[in-house]
Design an enzyme around this catalytic site. Sequence first.
Site, PDB file in Angstrom:
ATOM      1  N   HIS A  64       0.855  -1.194   0.000  1.00  0.00           N
ATOM      2  CA  HIS A  64       0.000   0.000   0.000  1.00  0.00           C
ATOM      3  C   HIS A  64       0.893   1.248   0.000  1.00  0.00           C
ATOM      4  O   HIS A  64       1.251   1.769   1.047  1.00  0.00           O
ATOM      5  CB  HIS A  64      -0.917  -0.028   1.224  1.00  0.00           C
ATOM      6  CG  HIS A  64      -1.971   1.037   1.209  1.00  0.00           C
ATOM      7  ND1 HIS A  64      -3.118   0.954   1.966  1.00  0.00           N
ATOM      8  CD2 HIS A  64      -2.062   2.213   0.529  1.00  0.00           C
ATOM      9  CE1 HIS A  64      -3.860   2.030   1.748  1.00  0.00           C
ATOM     10  NE2 HIS A  64      -3.231   2.825   0.890  1.00  0.00           N
ATOM     11  N   GLU A 134      -7.035   1.303  -4.667  1.00  0.00           N
ATOM     12  CA  GLU A 134      -7.695   1.794  -3.448  1.00  0.00           C
ATOM     13  C   GLU A 134      -8.800   2.741  -3.900  1.00  0.00           C
ATOM     14  O   GLU A 134      -8.559   3.907  -4.132  1.00  0.00           O
ATOM     15  CB  GLU A 134      -6.695   2.506  -2.538  1.00  0.00           C
ATOM     16  CG  GLU A 134      -7.308   2.834  -1.182  1.00  0.00           C
ATOM     17  CD  GLU A 134      -6.360   3.614  -0.279  1.00  0.00           C
ATOM     18  OE1 GLU A 134      -5.352   4.148  -0.772  1.00  0.00           O
ATOM     19  OE2 GLU A 134      -6.648   3.686   0.928  1.00  0.00           O
ATOM     20  N   GLN A 146      -9.736  10.672  -0.096  1.00  0.00           N
ATOM     21  CA  GLN A 146     -10.125  10.291  -1.462  1.00  0.00           C
ATOM     22  C   GLN A 146     -11.145  11.303  -1.974  1.00  0.00           C
ATOM     23  O   GLN A 146     -11.956  11.836  -1.215  1.00  0.00           O
ATOM     24  CB  GLN A 146     -10.727   8.880  -1.464  1.00  0.00           C
ATOM     25  CG  GLN A 146      -9.839   7.836  -0.816  1.00  0.00           C
ATOM     26  CD  GLN A 146      -9.122   6.946  -1.813  1.00  0.00           C
ATOM     27  OE1 GLN A 146      -9.386   6.957  -3.011  1.00  0.00           O
ATOM     28  NE2 GLN A 146      -8.191   6.157  -1.318  1.00  0.00           N
ATOM     29  N   ARG A 232     -20.539  -1.809  22.009  1.00  0.00           N
ATOM     30  CA  ARG A 232     -21.780  -2.469  21.596  1.00  0.00           C
ATOM     31  C   ARG A 232     -21.842  -2.662  20.090  1.00  0.00           C
ATOM     32  O   ARG A 232     -22.689  -3.367  19.580  1.00  0.00           O
ATOM     33  CB  ARG A 232     -22.996  -1.679  22.090  1.00  0.00           C
ATOM     34  CG  ARG A 232     -23.311  -1.945  23.557  1.00  0.00           C
ATOM     35  CD  ARG A 232     -24.602  -1.274  24.004  1.00  0.00           C
ATOM     36  NE  ARG A 232     -24.479   0.177  24.082  1.00  0.00           N
ATOM     37  CZ  ARG A 232     -24.021   0.823  25.171  1.00  0.00           C
ATOM     38  NH1 ARG A 232     -23.678   0.152  26.234  1.00  0.00           N
ATOM     39  NH2 ARG A 232     -23.939   2.128  25.171  1.00  0.00           N
ATOM     40  N   HIS A 256      -0.995   7.850  12.642  1.00  0.00           N
ATOM     41  CA  HIS A 256      -2.270   7.220  12.273  1.00  0.00           C
ATOM     42  C   HIS A 256      -2.795   6.326  13.399  1.00  0.00           C
ATOM     43  O   HIS A 256      -4.006   6.164  13.542  1.00  0.00           O
ATOM     44  CB  HIS A 256      -2.107   6.385  11.006  1.00  0.00           C
ATOM     45  CG  HIS A 256      -2.087   7.180   9.752  1.00  0.00           C
ATOM     46  ND1 HIS A 256      -0.987   7.896   9.346  1.00  0.00           N
ATOM     47  CD2 HIS A 256      -3.036   7.381   8.800  1.00  0.00           C
ATOM     48  CE1 HIS A 256      -1.275   8.498   8.206  1.00  0.00           C
ATOM     49  NE2 HIS A 256      -2.496   8.208   7.856  1.00  0.00           N
ATOM     50  N   ASP A 279       1.297   3.525   3.095  1.00  0.00           N
ATOM     51  CA  ASP A 279       0.320   4.479   2.559  1.00  0.00           C
ATOM     52  C   ASP A 279       1.043   5.790   2.217  1.00  0.00           C
ATOM     53  O   ASP A 279       0.487   6.879   2.326  1.00  0.00           O
ATOM     54  CB  ASP A 279      -0.813   4.726   3.562  1.00  0.00           C
ATOM     55  CG  ASP A 279      -2.063   5.318   2.913  1.00  0.00           C
ATOM     56  OD1 ASP A 279      -2.134   5.350   1.667  1.00  0.00           O
ATOM     57  OD2 ASP A 279      -2.956   5.772   3.651  1.00  0.00           O
ATOM     58  N   GLY A 314      -2.708  10.110   3.808  1.00  0.00           N
ATOM     59  CA  GLY A 314      -1.554   9.242   3.600  1.00  0.00           C
ATOM     60  C   GLY A 314      -0.461   9.595   4.597  1.00  0.00           C
ATOM     61  O   GLY A 314      -0.697  10.307   5.583  1.00  0.00           O
TER      62      GLY A 314
HETATM   63 ZN   LIG Z   1      -3.853   4.665   0.550  1.00  0.00          ZN
END
Ligand SMILES: [Zn+2]
Length: 386
Positions: A64, A134, A146, A232, A256, A279, A314
């Site tokens: 990735h 992706e 994105q 839950r 991240h 990424d 990213g």
């Molecule tokens: Zn990515």
Amino acid sequence: MGRTILKGGRIFTGRAFVEGGAVLIDGGRIKAVYDRSDQCETRPGDDVRDIDGMIAAPGFVDIHIHGAMGCDAMDGTYDAIDTIARAIASRGTTSFLVTTMTASIDDTYNAIVAAGRAMKRGTSGAQVLGVHMEGPFINADHKGAQMESLILPPSMDAYRSMTGEYGHIVKRVTLAPEVEGALEISRYLHKNGILVSAGHTGASYDEMRRAYDAGVTHTTHLFNGMNPIHHREPGAPGAALTQDGWTVEVIADTVHLHPAILKMAWLCKGADRCALVTDAIEATLVGDGVYELGGQKVIVKGGQARLEAGNLAGSTLTLDKAVKNIVEAAGIPLADALKMASLTPAGLIGADGRKGCIEQGYDADIVLLDEADLSVNGAMIAGKWH
Ligand SMILES: [Zn+2]
């Protein structure tokens, strides 16, 4: 190309450490691994390297990665891919999947064609193992960085238009399994040996169970681009971490994901089912500044890449750093960390058997790491030093 022998130091085969052994490389492949270096006979003309103070490990496999060194997979050119390949080789990554993102059908097709060219022609760095798409079949509510306007409902027609005659090089597709039509396409992809990965998704725990039955088996950047775990409603991360069969990947930049969450992923899945990915975007190995990702402005500050709105966009991570992070910040054993950056991702895309191990018959893809600080001292790709 003559023979190369690495002796002394430590060898990590992808499964275990060998202390004071030797590796014989010939014709771009691993010819033999010896438990003791004196078992390896040298011939005149052999390039014998003493790797005392170093670890020889399988070259890293990044399944990735969007870009590095000012170039992005969506540039759609051989030169861009070659630049990325060269840049990441300097950090020990010896093979990778060219990763596209949500874009128009034409732009996606062009990026895939360029990846096909890079596979055929070869690169001056890390080898291209194929393509990871992706998007564009993702959930707009979890789009991350994105481009929302280009997200498409899952359809075989769109998929075929994007891949054209290059369908065989697609090794992985990230999609949101809860979106209508996603399970049909998942079944097709899974049947064709493509890794189908849940990502940029709002899938619930139960939807993940149904997705698994349709051939979705991996999760894209676990915890990022999906609902968080609620006690839950465990959501996609809760399903992937606890249901058998699922594999996961983590962006181990400690931005991240908190180191404790990295450790949790490893505790739940083990090194065999948890891969390290970057990424990474074009800012990687360049520095702070203003960049672009998938048609949107990205500001990189202190190594963190974000859209103007603040969403993470990213990373600027490299896999050597990811290995170091999970060892030092998350307390994961080095052997597991190295495996999570090589054999585990290679296996996910069906490249195990030739990538991810230092064992007889495997491609001679090796990274040399300094024993003291895990920095990269060199990388060999198909028997050649980079
Ligand atoms: Zn990515």
